[in-house]
Design a protein around this motif. Structure first.
Motif, PDB file in Angstrom:
ATOM      1  N   GLN A 142       0.778  -1.351  -0.027  1.00 21.70           N
ATOM      2  CA  GLN A 142      -0.007  -0.120  -0.030  1.00 21.70           C
ATOM      3  C   GLN A 142       0.703   1.291  -0.388  1.00 21.70           C
TER       4      GLN A 142
ATOM      5  N   LYS B 259       3.427   1.963  -3.504  1.00 21.46           N
ATOM      6  CA  LYS B 259       1.879   1.943  -4.198  1.00 21.46           C
ATOM      7  C   LYS B 259       2.408   3.148  -4.517  1.00 21.46           C
ATOM      8  N   ARG B 260       1.323   3.718  -3.361  1.00 21.68           N
ATOM      9  CA  ARG B 260       0.785   5.656  -3.133  1.00 21.68           C
ATOM     10  C   ARG B 260       1.993   6.350  -3.655  1.00 21.68           C
TER      11      ARG B 260
ATOM     12  N   PHE C 100       3.219   5.559  -7.372  1.00 23.12           N
ATOM     13  CA  PHE C 100       1.995   6.846  -7.864  1.00 23.12           C
ATOM     14  C   PHE C 100       2.434   8.081  -7.408  1.00 23.12           C
TER      15      PHE C 100
ATOM     16  N   ASP D  51      -2.687   2.963 -11.951  1.00 29.68           N
ATOM     17  CA  ASP D  51      -3.534   3.692 -11.847  1.00 29.68           C
ATOM     18  C   ASP D  51      -3.710   5.089 -12.151  1.00 29.68           C
ATOM     19  N   THR D  52      -2.679   5.327 -12.705  1.00 29.05           N
ATOM     20  CA  THR D  52      -2.106   6.494 -13.361  1.00 29.05           C
ATOM     21  C   THR D  52      -3.006   6.210 -14.758  1.00 29.05           C
TER      22      THR D  52
ATOM     23  N   LYS E  21      -5.852   6.103 -14.460  1.00 35.29           N
ATOM     24  CA  LYS E  21      -7.164   6.263 -14.533  1.00 35.29           C
ATOM     25  C   LYS E  21      -7.357   7.284 -13.709  1.00 35.29           C
TER      26      LYS E  21
ATOM     27  N   LYS F 266      -8.842   6.940  -9.977  1.00 31.17           N
ATOM     28  CA  LYS F 266      -8.687   6.172  -9.029  1.00 31.17           C
ATOM     29  C   LYS F 266      -6.991   7.513  -8.058  1.00 31.17           C
ATOM     30  N   ARG F 267      -6.879   9.006  -8.010  1.00 30.75           N
ATOM     31  CA  ARG F 267      -6.213  10.094  -8.406  1.00 30.75           C
ATOM     32  C   ARG F 267      -7.084  10.140  -6.841  1.00 30.75           C
TER      33      ARG F 267
ATOM     34  N   HIS G 264      -8.220   7.639  -4.712  1.00 26.49           N
ATOM     35  CA  HIS G 264      -7.646   6.389  -3.907  1.00 26.49           C
ATOM     36  C   HIS G 264      -6.699   7.674  -2.829  1.00 26.49           C
ATOM     37  N   TYR G 265      -5.393   7.483  -4.154  1.00 24.50           N
ATOM     38  CA  TYR G 265      -4.052   7.789  -3.735  1.00 24.50           C
ATOM     39  C   TYR G 265      -4.316   9.624  -2.944  1.00 24.50           C
TER      40      TYR G 265
END
Length: 172
Positions: free
Chosen positions: A81, A84-85, A88, A141-142, A144, A147-148, A150-151
């Motif tokens: 987690q 990934k953050r 991203f 995810d970049t 989508k 998804k921003r 979420h991060y």
């Protein structure tokens, strides 16, 4: 966590030696508030602060001798987690100077971290696997835009039941 933090430390030392500045992220940061812009809505707060400080003409430094204590990841899921953050966030800055985004810094830093403590070799392959997985997941995810959001939540803890303690968002 030990290998990841050691690589980061070695990478920051390499950046200082090569460029005279280092990436601000993942460690304790001190700065004058007027030297940086707001991080409101930033996916990667340290990247935003470092970028802002450099734009205002200041240098970002890494002080290896400073002591800071960090919370360890609670599980493999928590490491994934966090990583990934991080990826991203760095991918959202075209001119990121994050060590993880610079192979010419990250690779020698990995070798230096292992050389400094040879027992870290045990974790090298699992760590590389996690890093590649997280980087690919963040890259996906970049692409989508949904998804921003979420991060942009600042996740501070992770539990097996997926209950999150998130800065700025009431729990429950």
């Amino acid at each position: 966590d030990d290998l990841i933090w050691a690589v980061l430390s070695e990478a920051k030392k390499l950046q200082i030696a090569r460029y005279g500045v280092s990436h601000l992220g993942a460690v304790m940061v001190a700065f004058k508030p007027e030297s940086a812009a707001s991080v409101e809505g930033a996916v990667n707060d340290d990247e935003q602060i470092g970028f802002s400080i450099r734009i205002n003409g200041y240098k970002t430094r890494f002080v290896d001798q400073a002591t800071a204590y960090f919370d360890a990841s609670a599980s493999i899921g928590h490491i994934i987690q966090r990583r990934k953050r991080m990826y991203f966030g760095h991918m959202n800055y075209k001119n990121s100077i994050a060590p993880s985004m610079q192979a010419k810094i990250a690779a020698p830093a990995l070798f230096k971290a292992i050389f400094a403590k040879p027992s870290r070799i045990t974790w090298a392959l699992p760590t590389l696997f996690i890093e590649v997985f997280c980087r690919l997941a963040a890259w996906r995810d970049t692409r989508k835009p949904a998804k921003r959001d979420h991060y942009t939540r600042w996740v501070t803890t992770y539990a097996k039941n997926t209950a999150l303690a998130i800065h700025g968002i009431p729990s429950g």
